[in-house]
Structure formats: C-alpha cells, structure tokens
Design an enzyme around this catalytic site. Sequence first.
Site, mmCIF file in Angstrom:
data_model
loop_
_atom_site.group_PDB
_atom_site.id
_atom_site.type_symbol
_atom_site.label_atom_id
_atom_site.label_comp_id
_atom_site.label_asym_id
_atom_site.label_seq_id
_atom_site.Cartn_x
_atom_site.Cartn_y
_atom_site.Cartn_z
ATOM 1 C CG ASP A 52 -18.491 -39.186 6.825
ATOM 2 O OD1 ASP A 52 -19.275 -39.013 5.625
ATOM 3 O OD2 ASP A 52 -18.382 -39.100 8.078
ATOM 4 C CB THR A 149 -19.850 -35.587 8.161
ATOM 5 O OG1 THR A 149 -18.961 -36.636 8.929
ATOM 6 C CG2 THR A 149 -20.530 -36.313 6.853
HETATM 7 N N1 LIG Z 1 -25.394 -32.157 19.487
HETATM 8 C C1 LIG Z 1 -24.329 -32.079 19.440
HETATM 9 N N2 LIG Z 1 -23.696 -31.196 20.550
HETATM 10 C C2 LIG Z 1 -21.569 -31.603 20.294
HETATM 11 N N3 LIG Z 1 -21.620 -32.056 19.196
HETATM 12 C C3 LIG Z 1 -21.795 -32.477 18.734
HETATM 13 C C4 LIG Z 1 -23.803 -32.338 18.600
HETATM 14 N N4 LIG Z 1 -23.670 -33.951 17.217
HETATM 15 C C5 LIG Z 1 -23.002 -34.099 16.483
HETATM 16 N N5 LIG Z 1 -21.912 -33.137 17.708
HETATM 17 C C6 LIG Z 1 -20.457 -33.424 16.948
HETATM 18 O O1 LIG Z 1 -19.410 -32.888 17.091
HETATM 19 C C7 LIG Z 1 -19.412 -32.906 15.401
HETATM 20 C C8 LIG Z 1 -18.472 -31.836 14.447
HETATM 21 O O2 LIG Z 1 -18.087 -30.754 15.667
HETATM 22 P P1 LIG Z 1 -17.706 -29.593 14.927
HETATM 23 O O3 LIG Z 1 -17.608 -28.505 15.651
HETATM 24 O O4 LIG Z 1 -17.455 -29.779 13.731
HETATM 25 O O5 LIG Z 1 -19.547 -29.394 14.942
HETATM 26 S S1 LIG Z 1 -19.836 -28.173 13.823
HETATM 27 O O6 LIG Z 1 -20.731 -29.149 12.755
HETATM 28 O O7 LIG Z 1 -18.788 -26.857 13.957
HETATM 29 O O8 LIG Z 1 -20.961 -27.471 14.456
HETATM 30 C C9 LIG Z 1 -19.224 -34.082 14.954
HETATM 31 O O9 LIG Z 1 -18.858 -34.791 13.769
HETATM 32 P P2 LIG Z 1 -18.529 -35.814 12.883
HETATM 33 O O10 LIG Z 1 -19.676 -36.323 13.206
HETATM 34 O O11 LIG Z 1 -17.864 -36.336 12.838
HETATM 35 O O12 LIG Z 1 -18.430 -34.635 11.861
HETATM 36 C C10 LIG Z 1 -19.946 -34.488 15.914
HETATM 37 O O13 LIG Z 1 -19.343 -36.080 16.451
HETATM 38 MG MG LIG Z 2 -17.410 -38.064 12.052
HETATM 39 MG MG LIG Z 3 -20.622 -38.006 12.046
#
Ligand SMILES: Nc1ncnc2c1ncn2[C@@H]1O[C@H](COP(=O)(O)OS(=O)(=O)O)[C@@H](OP(=O)(O)O)[C@H]1O
Ligand SMILES: [Mg+2]
Ligand SMILES: [Mg+2]
Length: 381
Positions: A52, A149
């Site tokens: 990241d 991530t």
């Molecule tokens: N509580 C909550 N609710 C909704 N979304 C959230 C939440 N927390 C985090 N995020 C954001 O979701 C990003 C990842 O989305 P994904 O679709 O990959 O989620 S998952 O890991 O498949 O469940 C993830 O992006 P990255 O941090 O870049 O991985 C977050 O920004």
């Molecule tokens: Mg990210």
């Molecule tokens: Mg993130």
Amino acid sequence: MEDGNYSKELDVAVRVVHMASSLCQRVQKGLVSTDSAQVKSKEDDSLVTIADYSVQATVSWMLSESFGSQNVSIVAEEDVKTLSKADSAGLLAAVVDTVNKSLAEAPKYGLKSPTKALGTSLIIEAISRCNSVGGAQGRYWVLDPVDGTLGFVRGDQYAVALALIEDGKVVFGVLGCPNYPMKKELLNYRYQYHKTTSKLSPPSMNGWERGCVMYAVKGSGEAWMQPLVGGENKFQWPNSATLIRVSAIDNPALATSCEPVEKANSNHSFTAGLAYSVGLRKKPLRVHSMVKYAAIARGDAEIFMKFASSGYKEKIWDHAAGVIIVEEAGGVVTDAGGHQLDFSKGLYLEGLDRGIVACSGPTLHEKIINAVYASWDSSNL
Ligand SMILES: Nc1ncnc2c1ncn2[C@@H]1O[C@H](COP(=O)(O)OS(=O)(=O)O)[C@@H](OP(=O)(O)O)[C@H]1O
Ligand SMILES: [Mg+2]
Ligand SMILES: [Mg+2]
Ligand SMILES: [Mg+2]
C-alpha cells in the site's frame, strides 16, 4: 487513443499502474502476513502493508516527475501516521527498498527512473503529498494504492486503482488487477499459503496468464484491457490492448452477481433476499476489491451489489476507477435509489442512498432497484 485533453495523463497513468501492479505481485509472493514489518493495522483496524505504502510513494513520485509537483494534486487512501511510528521502522525500511526496486524498472514501462535511489525522507514526502481533499473544482488524481488489502494479504484478488477527476467528474480510470486471469475464469484465484514457511506462492498453473490493466475515458464508449507486463517483457502501447464489453445477459436466472467478501462490508443476507426476489439463481461470487467492477466490465459477471452498514461512508478512491470502466464498457452504476454516484463532495460519496448497484445493463439494473425499493422498509437496515 483518442480522448479529450487527457492523453498524456492517461498514458502515464496506465504505465505507472502496470509498474505498481508488478510491484504488488513481487511483494505478495514474499508476503509473510504475520510479519509486522510487512503488515500493520491502522487506527481504524484496517490493514496496511508494504505494498500500500510503496505503491502510493511510487505513483506519487512518478506523477510529480511527469507533470511537475506543483501541477499534481492527489487524493489517496494512505497517510504516514502509522508508517512514521517508531515500531514501523522495519516496515519503512522495506518500503524504501521496494519503491527503489520498482522505480529502477521504470524504463521497462517507458518511464524515467530517478537519477539515484530515493532516501527515506523523499519517500515519506511522496506519500504524505497525497493530501488533496478533492471537491467540485479543479483537477486531482484519486489513488487507492491497494484496494482490497485484505484480499492482497490473503493471496486473493486486489486492485491498484488510479483515476483523474476534473470539476467533480471522473474523466478517466485505470484499474490494475494483478491476480485477475486474462482468460475468462472464475475469480477465486488464490495464492497457496504454505503453513510451514507461512509464505504465499502462486498455484502451479502453467501458462495460466494472470493480471491485467483496464482503463476507460469518460464519454469514449470504450473500455480497454491489457495483459499485465511481466518478467522481462517490455511494455508496449497500444497494440497489446483489447476492447472489453459488458455481458449481454439480462435474464436474472443466467446472471452472475458479485459482492464484497466480508459481511462487515456488505449485508449478505439483504443481497441474498434481493437476489432471490429478482430471480437470480447462481451463487454470488464473493470477491475482494474493485475487481468486482472489472468482472462486470469484462463480461464475467452482470451484477455488483454493496450495502454497507448505515454509518459507513464510501470513499471516492474505492469506486472512481471501477465506476468509469463499467460505464464506458456499457454498464450502469448508481446508488440504491438509482442516482449517479457523486464524486464532487470531497473524500466521500456523500449523499449515497443505501448502497451501490452496478449492472451490465438497464434491464437487470431496474429489476434490482425496484427490488430494493420493495424490500428496504421490511429489511430494518
Ligand atoms: N465497514 C466497511 N464497510 C464497507 N466497506 C469498507 C468497510 N471497511 C472498509 N471498507 C472498504 O472496503 C474496501 C474493500 O472493499 P472490498 O469489496 O474488497 O471488501 S471485502 O474485503 O471484499 O469485504 C476497503 O478498501 P481497502 O482499504 O483499499 O482494502 C475499504 O476501504
Ligand atoms: Mg486501499
Ligand atoms: Mg485500506
Ligand atoms: Mg479500497
């Protein structure tokens, strides 16, 4: 590549996303997810890794080199709070090493390397320079250095997402999907996790090309996909790109839907109820990151639904690149009330109504929006 006055920006963006995607593949292969010099938890308990920070530093440095730092504003997910802590010294050293290794490869992507390796302070500065707050005026980049991530750490799907916003509208998006296969395969590609070495390594699938970079310019009606430049291959443009298009399936019984993996990130039972009521019959694909948008743009899925908890505010970097690519590939993306997503209100998709519904076409989209309308009140969400 015909587009407005963004051709130079798009050219650099595609090249740097290829470079960043290869950086991620290298880091993912050597990832030991229990090693705190590689993976940290931020204050919000979400994960952040060498990749990241390294991608954000690499992209930020390259955009400033290409366009002049005074002309580059970047909204990005990461800041240096966690990285600057005393107990992150090992992580910071690993980031410096990873960034310099990646920048040394820049000529392979038609980009310029720094004359000498960047020191720690320049790398910290490149990351912290991504401090734009976005908004309705002017031009700024939007970067999610590693989207998904959690998927990245698990050896699963993730994306490198870079978009350009001008006067509150996304003008182009580039999505690196390093683990997404070029061939039309299921999205449950996973590295194998070896308990003994607690290392990740790609499954031994000979000749299974994986990794692609998608991009699209607003109003072009086209979305493009290139195989990820790997190994000793040199980046070439544009002859390695192929047009991608959403699926023509509009029969719910034949449609594939996808949704976030973590039920904390999207209400799986609500989407299961919606799926049943509109007549979806296939099991939903649970996929990390904006690879879900990539799957729709490429015709591997027809629907992406996300209904986060009511207090959660969607960030613009989690959607900008994916939304424009789906739209230019022929798809439809709105909130659950059928309104366009609004990227002009700063770091968040302010005013988002209940959730996000992305579809390959208007027929499926309308069915889902109507199903949300019919079932929301009884869903006590
Ligand atoms: N509580 C909550 N609710 C909704 N979304 C959230 C939440 N927390 C985090 N995020 C954001 O979701 C990003 C990842 O989305 P994904 O679709 O990959 O989620 S998952 O890991 O498949 O469940 C993830 O992006 P990255 O941090 O870049 O991985 C977050 O920004
Ligand atoms: Mg990210
Ligand atoms: Mg993130
Ligand atoms: Mg993200």
